[in-house]
Structures are given as C-alpha cells and as structure tokens.
Design an enzyme around this catalytic site. Structure first.
Site, short mmCIF file in Angstrom:
data_model
loop_
_atom_site.label_atom_id
_atom_site.label_comp_id
_atom_site.label_asym_id
_atom_site.label_seq_id
_atom_site.Cartn_x
_atom_site.Cartn_y
_atom_site.Cartn_z
N CYS A 137 0.11 2.45 6.63
CA CYS A 137 0.52 1.08 6.90
C CYS A 137 0.59 0.33 5.58
CB CYS A 137 -0.47 0.39 7.84
SG CYS A 137 -2.16 0.31 7.18
N CYS A 146 0.80 -1.23 0.00
CA CYS A 146 0.00 0.00 0.00
C CYS A 146 0.83 1.27 0.00
CB CYS A 146 -0.95 0.01 1.20
SG CYS A 146 -2.08 -1.40 1.23
#
Length: 470
Positions: free
Chosen positions: A454, A134
């Site tokens: 994250c 991500c």
C-alpha cells in the site's frame, strides 16, 4: 464507511475469521519444506524477459541512530557501490539509473544522480528520481522494466533511499514570503520596511508530517480506523507484530537476509544488521498505550512500522544481456499493476485491490503463489487486508468482483519478517520485498512470488516474481 466495512468483516465465514486470527508464532517459525514445482513459465512471445541479477541494501536502521550524521545520497551511494562490488558489473555497462525517494533533501532533489556520481558512475550515465510514497522503489523497478522491455536499455540499476534522521523543516509561509521580499528589496529603506512587518508567529517552523494532503489525516489514524472497521483487535495486532519480529530475528540469525551490506559508517562502527528487530512478549506489548487515537485506539508504536533510514539497489537486465555477460539471474520480473483507491477510507487497502488484478493479468490463482511478500505498514493494516481479501461481500460491493480473491496462507506470508521488524525506509522497501521474494523462492523451491504494498494517497502495487531456473 466504517459500518459498511464492519458488515464486510461480519459476513466473512467463521472459518476464515479464525484462520486469520490464529497467528501462532511457534508454527509460523517453522521453515517450509523445500519443494520442487513445475509450472508454466510466464514468458510472453515477443516480449523481452526482464531479470533481477542481484540486489543489496544497507542495514535498515532506526532513524536517529548510527546514520544520523549522514545525508540521503550517502546511503544511496553506499547501496550502489555495494551492488557494484557484489556483481562486479562494469560501471560503463549500466545504461540508466533510477531511484525512488519520498521526503527529498532539497540539496539533492535528484538523489539518483548525486548518488551515481558519488559511486563513480560516468557523468554520461543518465539518472532520475521518482516518488510514489511507500512504493517509490517499486516504481523505480517497473520504470527499469519498461526501459528494458521496450528495448531502450539493456542494463538498469533501480533502487530507493529514505533518510528520516534529518528531514527538511521549513520556515512558515509568512516568513518565506518576507525573506523573498527582503531579497528583492533594493534600498535600505525597502529592507527596513519589509523587516518591520515580521511578527513573532512568523518564526514558527513547518514540520513535515506523515499525513495525507487531501484529508490531513495521519496514516496512523487511518490505520486505527481501518482496524476498527474490520474488527481487528489489539490482541490480533500485537500477535502479528510479535510474529514479524520473531520471524525476522530467526531469518537474521540464520543468514537469510543476504542482501544486507556491511557498511563502515564514517566516524562510527561497521554495521551489518538491521537494528529494529526486537522480539518481545505479548505482556510487554500489551503495556503500550495507543499511539494515535487516544485512549481507545489499537495502533501502538510496537504494532506499527518505525521511522527508518536505509537504501537499496537492484541490478535489472534483459535476460539475453545477463547471460551474455555471464550472470545467473536471481529471478524474472513478470506482470505488475498499480491501483488507486479512496485516500480517506481505503488508504491502506492497496494489496487487496492489486492482488486479484495482478493474478488475473498473469493467468494465475492464489494457489499458484509459493511466496508472498507484503509491505507491513501496520499490523492492523495487514490484518484488515487479509480480512478484506477473504470477504465476498467486500469484493462484490467495493471491488466490483463476483467473489473474493482469498487471503494468503500465513505459512507462505512474510516468513522472514517484514517492515514492522526489518524497518521501512519509505523509498527503499520495494526492492527489499522483491529480493526477499527471490531469495525465498530459491531456498524453498517455489516458482512464483507475489509482492504487494500500500502507499500514501490510497495507491498500491502488485508484482509477480518468477524464480529463475536453478
């Protein structure tokens, strides 16, 4: 681990717990007053100032909708062309292109190169692709930062793309081995011998899963466990998800999401808005069943980010080059860090670990930050991070720190929506976060923004963005 994390939440001051749980959509929707601040600049002697000149993105769309018949390089090419059109940067001035992506299309594994050629860049302009789950476009931007700060380049385009409408689906390993063996067979007899070994189960496909290779656990399961460990209730998660959608809708209606391009999809209509923004009500959200841990989980489809197609691109330069070319940059890119934790029990706690590190590196405190842009993988993930950041016990026992860093104030936090509502194309979100921070700083009169996210593998990223003098 769950017991220990519960202890962390339990030992938080009651006032802190209440502050995090009080997510009033009405108060959060109020625009902060524009303010003028004068703080020290984060420029460093002997280090080039690196600036973001501008950035764009395609509308972020739910997978399986308007982009369904395209390919990843189509979206990436569109973002690159949109950036060229918006900035009028001559293609030959760009020294390098770097793109992030996660689930690669096998025909265009270096999607940066294919998109660049499609957008009309010279075949002599190098381009490469990075992947870091991500935070892939975060990595693309910091790679650009490094190339410029080290003097290797003056102008770099960084971006990211993800296309979840058509992901690679493989034959089973047994079938792949058989097919490779068949390709090597030289005689009819050898071919028939290989074919005779095929069994019905060979035809079962291998579907890609958003799961950790090291633990085999899906991210949704990890989010559910993390929410339980930090005592984040279903109601809190639904409140936060509703907040994200309401804020995104308000920002969209007000024209704040100015990085979104207008895109005429071949054979379809022109689109100019993200299509996942769906304000609802607490009653409607409460009707949804748990999506991962059934029947007692708290993570649902509505309080999770959704599978998204989209691409982004930002133009990054040395300040000296930008000014020489006549540009007024949007923001400086300053200090950044990458962090990594246990991918099982701390998979989604990257922002908690990255925030104090990047603040210390920049010589700032939490109070110095005017704008926070955190990636919202799940509402439970965001709220668990806020609780961890507010816990002295967690800081001392897990982070090796004497005191907590503190949780950001919600009136500074993701006030134009986030990944829960705007969408989350894995490889493209980082650029959206940086541009949102830059635009909010300009509109609100702030100086420093903090971007954090994250990522799969227990990794995370934090970066300081400084407003360019107006």
């Amino acid at each position: 681990m769950a017991f220990i994390l519960r202890e962390s939440a339990r030992w938080m001051p009651a006032t802190s717990r209440l502050a995090i749980r009080s997510i009033s959509c009405s108060s959060a929707l109020q625009s902060p007053a524009i303010q003028t601040k004068t703080k020290k600049t984060l420029a460093k002697p002997g280090v080039k100032n690196v600036v973001v000149v501008d950035g764009v993105r395609t509308p972020f769309l739910l997978s399986g909708t308007t982009y369904a018949d395209l390919m990843p390089h189509d979206l990436a090419r569109t973002a690159l062309q949109g950036l060229l059109n918006r900035t009028n940067i001559p293609r030959e001035v760009v020294d390098y292109i770097v793109y992030g992506t996660v689930i690669q299309e096998v025909k265009t594994s270096n999607v940066a190169r294919e998109a660049a050629l499609g957008a009309g860049f010279s075949d002599r302009t190098p381009a490469h692709t990075v992947t870091m789950a991500c935070i892939s476009s975060n990595q693309a931007m910091t790679t650009a930062f490094g190339l410029i700060a080290s003097g290797q380049c003056d102008v770099v385009v960084a971006g990211g793309v993800e296309f979840m409408s058509d992901v690679p689906i493989r034959h089973s390993r047994k079938m792949r081995k058989t097919m490779l063996g068949l390709n090597k067979a030289k005689s009819l007899g050898q071919r028939l011998s290989v074919i005779s070994r095929i069994r019905p189960d060979y035809f079962a496909p291998e579907l890609p899963a958003v799961a950790e290779f090291s633990t085999s656990e899906t991210m949704g399961h990890s989010a559910d466990r993390l929410a339980a460990a930090f005592a984040v209730s279903r109601v809190e998660q639904d409140e936060y998800a509703l907040r994200s959608h309401n804020l995104a809708k308000k920002a969209q209606d007000a024209g704040h999401l100015s990085d979104v391009l207008s895109y005429k999809v071949p054979g379809k209509n022109t689109i100019d808005k993200d299509n996942g923004i769906r304000p609802s009500s607490m009653d409607q959200l409460a009707k949804l069943k748990p999506a991962f841990i059934k029947p007692h989980g708290t993570v649902t489809a509505a309080n999770s980010s959704f599978l998204t197609d989209g691409a982004s691109a930002v133009l990054i330069m040395s300040e000296e080059k930008a000014l020489a070319l006549g540009y007024k940059p949007k923001a400086y890119l300053r200090d950044f860090v990458y962090v990594s934790q246990d991918p099982k029990d701390q998979l989604l706690l990257g922002p908690t670990y990255a925030t104090p590190k990047v603040l210390e590196k920049a010589g700032l405190t939490l109070a110095d930050i005017d704008v926070f842009e955190f990636h919202e993988a799940f509402a439970g993930q965001i709220l668990a991070n806020l609780k961890a950041m507010e816990s002295d016990w967690f800081a001392q026992n897990y982070m090796g720190r004497k005191t907590k860093v503190g949780a950001p104030a919600l009136d500074k936090f993701n006030t134009w929506g986030g990944s829960l509502s705007l969408g989350h194309p894995f490889g493209a979100t980082g650029c959206r976060l940086v541009m949102a921070a830059a635009h909010r700083l300009k509109k609100e009169g702030g100086q420093y923004g903090l971007v954090a996210a994250c990522a799969a593998g227990g990794q995370g990223h934090g970066m300081i963005v400084e407003a360019y003098p107006q």
